[in-house]
Design a protein around this motif. Structure first.
Motif, mmCIF file in Angstrom:
data_model
loop_
_atom_site.group_PDB
_atom_site.id
_atom_site.type_symbol
_atom_site.label_atom_id
_atom_site.label_comp_id
_atom_site.label_asym_id
_atom_site.label_seq_id
_atom_site.Cartn_x
_atom_site.Cartn_y
_atom_site.Cartn_z
ATOM 1 N N GLU A 200 0.814 -1.210 0.000
ATOM 2 C CA GLU A 200 0.000 0.000 0.000
ATOM 3 C C GLU A 200 0.849 1.261 0.000
ATOM 4 O OE1 GLU A 200 -2.530 -3.305 1.616
ATOM 5 O OE2 GLU A 200 -0.453 -2.630 1.903
ATOM 6 N N ASP A 201 2.129 1.130 0.334
ATOM 7 C CA ASP A 201 3.029 2.293 0.340
ATOM 8 C C ASP A 201 3.738 2.496 -0.999
ATOM 9 O OD1 ASP A 201 2.476 2.889 3.028
ATOM 10 O OD2 ASP A 201 3.948 1.400 3.704
ATOM 11 N N THR A 202 3.564 1.571 -1.934
ATOM 12 C CA THR A 202 4.170 1.734 -3.263
ATOM 13 C C THR A 202 3.571 2.976 -3.933
ATOM 14 O OG1 THR A 202 4.483 -0.657 -3.491
ATOM 15 C CG2 THR A 202 4.510 0.658 -5.515
ATOM 16 N N PRO A 203 4.404 3.846 -4.491
ATOM 17 C CA PRO A 203 3.881 5.064 -5.123
ATOM 18 C C PRO A 203 2.889 4.744 -6.234
ATOM 19 C CG PRO A 203 6.260 5.225 -4.843
ATOM 20 C CD PRO A 203 5.885 3.809 -4.516
ATOM 21 N N THR A 204 1.837 5.537 -6.313
ATOM 22 C CA THR A 204 0.853 5.383 -7.384
ATOM 23 C C THR A 204 1.286 6.185 -8.591
ATOM 24 O OG1 THR A 204 -0.447 7.163 -6.394
ATOM 25 C CG2 THR A 204 -1.094 4.907 -5.869
ATOM 26 N N SER A 205 1.108 5.586 -9.770
ATOM 27 C CA SER A 205 1.474 6.254 -11.017
ATOM 28 C C SER A 205 0.678 5.625 -12.159
ATOM 29 C CB SER A 205 2.984 6.114 -11.287
ATOM 30 O OG SER A 205 3.352 6.822 -12.458
ATOM 31 N N PRO A 206 -0.640 5.849 -12.181
ATOM 32 C CA PRO A 206 -1.488 5.201 -13.191
ATOM 33 C C PRO A 206 -1.096 5.606 -14.603
ATOM 34 C CG PRO A 206 -2.693 6.934 -12.032
ATOM 35 C CD PRO A 206 -1.411 6.741 -11.295
ATOM 36 N N GLU A 207 -1.289 4.654 -15.534
ATOM 37 C CA GLU A 207 -0.853 4.865 -16.915
ATOM 38 C C GLU A 207 -2.000 4.833 -17.904
ATOM 39 O OE1 GLU A 207 2.060 1.815 -17.413
ATOM 40 O OE2 GLU A 207 3.568 2.843 -16.199
ATOM 41 N N SER A 208 -3.225 4.856 -17.418
ATOM 42 C CA SER A 208 -4.391 4.881 -18.294
ATOM 43 C C SER A 208 -5.472 5.735 -17.632
ATOM 44 C CB SER A 208 -4.939 3.470 -18.512
ATOM 45 O OG SER A 208 -5.503 2.962 -17.310
ATOM 46 N N PRO A 209 -6.391 6.263 -18.430
ATOM 47 C CA PRO A 209 -7.520 6.990 -17.819
ATOM 48 C C PRO A 209 -8.261 6.134 -16.802
ATOM 49 C CG PRO A 209 -7.420 7.482 -20.152
ATOM 50 C CD PRO A 209 -6.389 6.401 -19.902
ATOM 51 N N TYR A 210 -8.372 4.838 -17.064
ATOM 52 C CA TYR A 210 -9.035 3.961 -16.101
ATOM 53 C C TYR A 210 -8.310 4.000 -14.754
ATOM 54 C CZ TYR A 210 -10.219 -0.313 -13.619
ATOM 55 O OH TYR A 210 -10.584 -1.203 -12.644
ATOM 56 N N GLY A 211 -7.003 3.784 -14.767
ATOM 57 C CA GLY A 211 -6.242 3.813 -13.530
ATOM 58 C C GLY A 211 -6.307 5.166 -12.846
ATOM 59 N N GLU A 212 -6.285 6.221 -13.642
ATOM 60 C CA GLU A 212 -6.382 7.569 -13.086
ATOM 61 C C GLU A 212 -7.722 7.772 -12.377
ATOM 62 O OE1 GLU A 212 -3.566 9.616 -16.549
ATOM 63 O OE2 GLU A 212 -5.760 9.794 -16.619
#
Length: 325
Positions: free
Chosen positions: A131-143
């Motif tokens: 849960e501490d891994t940085p978030t960095s979504p790569e698609s509009p879905y993930g965003e």
């Protein structure tokens, strides 16, 4: 107590509905059937056909059924397609969530379990996601899934809202032959349908730095996932405290080659998958640590890989022409 399940006619949502019933919690479903199947909803469960974008309908549903909390699964979930349809994705996943939260505030419903996604992490540079891994979504879905988490967080700062979000990777299997994965973009439906058509399933790359050279991912049985959503609802309903985010992960992962081997064994259809070039951006291994969810939600992998494949295969055969292919 009654809990509203948004997207409750979908593959995951319908399993959550069944798990609620088994836990003696009354569900009510709202779904626009854009990807859901009405017959997935048990006859004794109230079903409201409609979109979360219709705030008046959502508000009326909450009132009519004296809803205590919401398990929010509805949304546009196709990460690849979301790149071509970003505005649609944001409307279905963000605007709809805002409308839902507004209706909840108006009626006084103060508990929500949000179905998030491991797509919020993008392509992490670690092989074990926490849960501490940085978030960095790569698609509009993930965003949109990440923004959904932010919406819950910010709403809770401004009002009495108790919430948690569950992040997970690949959901497979079936809890009943009557319930099957309706996505035309997920691995199991794709492979099963290719086998039905007499085609050869494909592996994208077998030269990764993994034990058998193929990508390793988290695959979770849908029934295990459903239980985690229900337990989160129970904890919130009992006044318990939950983390804002949990990973539902295996901690180990399964390779694409292992999945193909299991499918061949379970189906009895002999095939040797065609190996193609790697897909750009596919990391060798992404697996999530689920220790926090195990601690607070009783999360565990109750089903083996064979269980996942066998249950999904039985559901595929029972679906016949209704199967998305």
């Amino acid at each position: 107590m009654t809990w509203l399940v948004t997207g409750g006619a979908g593959y995951i949502g319908s399993h959550v509905v069944h798990a609620l019933l088994e836990a003696d919690i009354d569900p009510v479903v709202i779904d626009d059937l854009s990807s859901g199947v009405e017959s997935f909803v048990p006859e004794r469960v109230p079903f409201v056909r409609g979109t979360l974008l219709d705030g008046a309908l959502v508000e009326q549903t909450l009132r009519d059924h004296d809803v205590e909390g919401v398990i929010h699964l509805a949304g546009f979930k196709y990460a690849g397609v979301s790149v071509q349809r970003p505005l649609h994705t944001y409307t279905q996943n963000i605007t709809a969530t805002v409308t839902l939260l507004q209706a909840m505030e108006t009626v006084g419903v103060d508990k929500i379990v949000f179905s998030s996604s491991a797509a919020t992490y993008g392509t992490p540079d670690v092989d074990m996601v926490t849960e501490d891994t940085p978030t960095s979504p790569e698609s509009p879905y993930g965003e949109t899934k990440l923004v959904g988490e932010w919406l819950l967080r910010d709403a809770a700062r401004a009002q009495d809202l108790r919430h948690t979000s569950l992040r997970y990777f690949n959901v497979v299997g079936s809890g009943s032959p009557d319930l099957f994965d309706t996505s035309p973009h997920n691995l199991f439906p794709i492979v099963f349908d290719m086998l039905y058509r007499g085609e050869t399933p494909r592996i994208n790359g077998d030269d990764y730095p993994t034990p058998d050279g193929t990508c390793v991912r988290d695959y979770l049985h849908v029934s295990d996932l459903a239980l985690a959503h229900v337990e989160a609802a129970r904890v919130l309903a009992a006044g318990g405290s939950l983390e804002p985010v949990y990973n539902l992960g295996s901690g180990e992962g399964v390779s694409v080659r292992q999945i193909m081997d299991a499918i061949r064994e379970v189906t009895g259809i002999h095939f040797e998958p065609e190996v193609r070039e790697r897909r750009a951006g596919d990391p060798a291994r992404i697996v999530a640590n689920g220790d926090k969810a195990g601690r607070d939600l009783g999360w565990q992998m109750r089903h083996t890989l064979r269980d996942m494949v066998e249950s999904a295969w039985q559901a595929r055969k029972a679906a016949g022409d209704r199967y998305p292919g």
